[in-house]
Design an enzyme around this catalytic site. Structure first.
Site, PDB file in Angstrom:
ATOM      1  N   ASN A   1       0.861  -1.188   0.000  1.00  0.00           N
ATOM      2  CA  ASN A   1       0.000   0.000   0.000  1.00  0.00           C
ATOM      3  C   ASN A   1       0.894   1.233   0.000  1.00  0.00           C
ATOM      4  O   ASN A   1       2.039   1.185   0.442  1.00  0.00           O
ATOM      5  CB  ASN A   1      -0.877  -0.011   1.259  1.00  0.00           C
ATOM      6  CG  ASN A   1      -1.836   1.158   1.312  1.00  0.00           C
ATOM      7  OD1 ASN A   1      -2.445   1.531   0.298  1.00  0.00           O
ATOM      8  ND2 ASN A   1      -1.989   1.760   2.480  1.00  0.00           N
TER       9      ASN A   1
ATOM     10  N   HIS B   1       0.900   5.205   1.436  1.00  0.00           N
ATOM     11  CA  HIS B   1       0.199   6.018   2.433  1.00  0.00           C
ATOM     12  C   HIS B   1       0.826   7.414   2.470  1.00  0.00           C
ATOM     13  O   HIS B   1       2.053   7.539   2.491  1.00  0.00           O
ATOM     14  CB  HIS B   1       0.309   5.350   3.809  1.00  0.00           C
ATOM     15  CG  HIS B   1      -0.443   6.088   4.870  1.00  0.00           C
ATOM     16  ND1 HIS B   1      -1.823   6.029   4.988  1.00  0.00           N
ATOM     17  CD2 HIS B   1      -0.021   6.941   5.825  1.00  0.00           C
ATOM     18  CE1 HIS B   1      -2.199   6.803   5.991  1.00  0.00           C
ATOM     19  NE2 HIS B   1      -1.144   7.373   6.515  1.00  0.00           N
TER      20      HIS B   1
ATOM     21  N   SER C   1       4.863   6.813   2.584  1.00  0.00           N
ATOM     22  CA  SER C   1       5.358   5.472   2.938  1.00  0.00           C
ATOM     23  C   SER C   1       4.773   4.451   1.982  1.00  0.00           C
ATOM     24  O   SER C   1       3.601   4.531   1.611  1.00  0.00           O
ATOM     25  CB  SER C   1       4.919   5.090   4.354  1.00  0.00           C
ATOM     26  OG  SER C   1       5.351   6.032   5.305  1.00  0.00           O
TER      27      SER C   1
ATOM     28  N   ASP D   1      -2.706   0.491   8.283  1.00  0.00           N
ATOM     29  CA  ASP D   1      -1.425   1.140   7.980  1.00  0.00           C
ATOM     30  C   ASP D   1      -0.335   0.789   8.995  1.00  0.00           C
ATOM     31  O   ASP D   1       0.508   1.627   9.335  1.00  0.00           O
ATOM     32  CB  ASP D   1      -1.605   2.677   7.883  1.00  0.00           C
ATOM     33  CG  ASP D   1      -2.653   3.054   6.844  1.00  0.00           C
ATOM     34  OD1 ASP D   1      -2.680   2.415   5.777  1.00  0.00           O
ATOM     35  OD2 ASP D   1      -3.445   3.973   7.105  1.00  0.00           O
TER      36      ASP D   1
HETATM   37  C1  GRF Z   1      -3.165   8.476  -2.145  1.00  0.00           C
HETATM   38  O1  GRF Z   1      -2.893   9.658  -1.446  1.00  0.00           O
HETATM   39  C2  GRF Z   1      -2.683   7.284  -1.366  1.00  0.00           C
HETATM   40  O2  GRF Z   1      -1.559   7.551  -0.598  1.00  0.00           O
HETATM   41  C3  GRF Z   1      -3.850   6.989  -0.466  1.00  0.00           C
HETATM   42  O3  GRF Z   1      -4.975   7.258  -1.246  1.00  0.00           O
HETATM   43  C4  GRF Z   1      -4.658   8.233  -2.235  1.00  0.00           C
HETATM   44  C5  GRF Z   1      -5.054   7.649  -3.554  1.00  0.00           C
HETATM   45  O4  GRF Z   1      -4.936   8.564  -4.609  1.00  0.00           O
HETATM   46  N1  GRF Z   1      -3.763   5.624   0.012  1.00  0.00           N
HETATM   47  P1  GRF Z   1      -5.118   8.058  -6.112  1.00  0.00           P
HETATM   48  O5  GRF Z   1      -6.484   7.398  -6.225  1.00  0.00           O
HETATM   49  O6  GRF Z   1      -4.004   7.104  -6.405  1.00  0.00           O
HETATM   50  O7  GRF Z   1      -5.040   9.289  -6.951  1.00  0.00           O
END
Ligand code: GRF
Length: 205
Positions: A108, A110, A137, A146
């Site tokens: 993932n 984050h 991260s 997370d």
């Molecule tokens: C990103 O900020 C990611 O870190 C978080 O959700 C958001 C997704 O954005 N987990 P996108 O859909 O990839 O534009």
């Protein structure tokens, strides 16, 4: 099936999906073989279709509960022969059974330097806390929110005027660099969870 196969789960805009498509898909033996979403209208699905990648939709109300839906998602992922499941703005919690089924193979991204600011609105949490530096991260997914072992992190300074839009833009730009870089290292077999310390990740240079 050859190469390194990635399935991506996304609920929203899909800008991280786009970065993975642009920087990794079809290169160095890496293929995005499917994009799954809980949201039929997610822009991420349009991005996948535009790249000729198979899509699948798993709407919440079509399953008895989360566990049942995660079994369906897991069956679809296994049928695709995926080596890695990459979450990219997937806004659903995954069941413990799903995490166990793909343990060590779910990652993932984050928008904070974990373990700081886990969960929702990490960028807002950082602004609220008044930190001067936050970041991005990439981590393995475990049963917590997370909390899984960190693979890569990159700092992003908070703008001196604390402007949220500016910080969001800087964080997203950093995500779009760091997430593909981390996945490229995983695909190259350079990333493993430390056998003696399951909270730590070892990355070969
Ligand atoms: C990103 O900020 C990611 O870190 C978080 O959700 C958001 C997704 O954005 N987990 P996108 O859909 O990839 O534009």
């Amino acid at each position: 099936m050859s190469g390194f196969r990635i399935v991506i789960l996304a609920s929203g805009n899909g800008s991280n999906l786009q970065a993975i498509l642009d920087r990794l898909h079809g290169r160095e033996g890496i293929e995005v073989v499917g994009v799954g979403s809980d949201k039929p209208a997610a822009r991420a699905l349009e991005r996948a279709r535009a790249a000729g990648v198979e899509t699948a939709i798993f709407p919440h109300d079509e399953y008895a509960d989360r566990a049942a839906r995660d079994v369906a998602i897991g069956d679809w992922i296994e049928a695709s022969g995926a080596d890695l499941v990459a979450l990219a703005g997937y806004m659903q919690l995954l069941s413990a059974e799903f995490v166990a089924r793909f343990r060590g193979r779910i990652v993932n991204v984050h928008p904070a330097l974990l373990p700081s600011f886990p969960g929702l609105d990490a960028i807002g949490q950082a602004l609220e806390a008044g930190v001067a530096v936050t970041g991005v991260s990439v981590h393995f997914v475990d049963e917590g929110v997370d909390t899984g072992p960190v693979i890569a992190q990159r700092q992003v300074p908070v703008p001196t005027d604390r402007d949220r839009a500016k910080l969001e833009q800087a964080i997203h730009a950093t995500e779009h660099e760091l997430y593909p870089e981390a996945i490229r290292m995983i695909a190259a077999g350079k990333v493993r969870i430390d056998a003696s310390d399951p909270h730590a990740v070892v990355v070969d240079e």
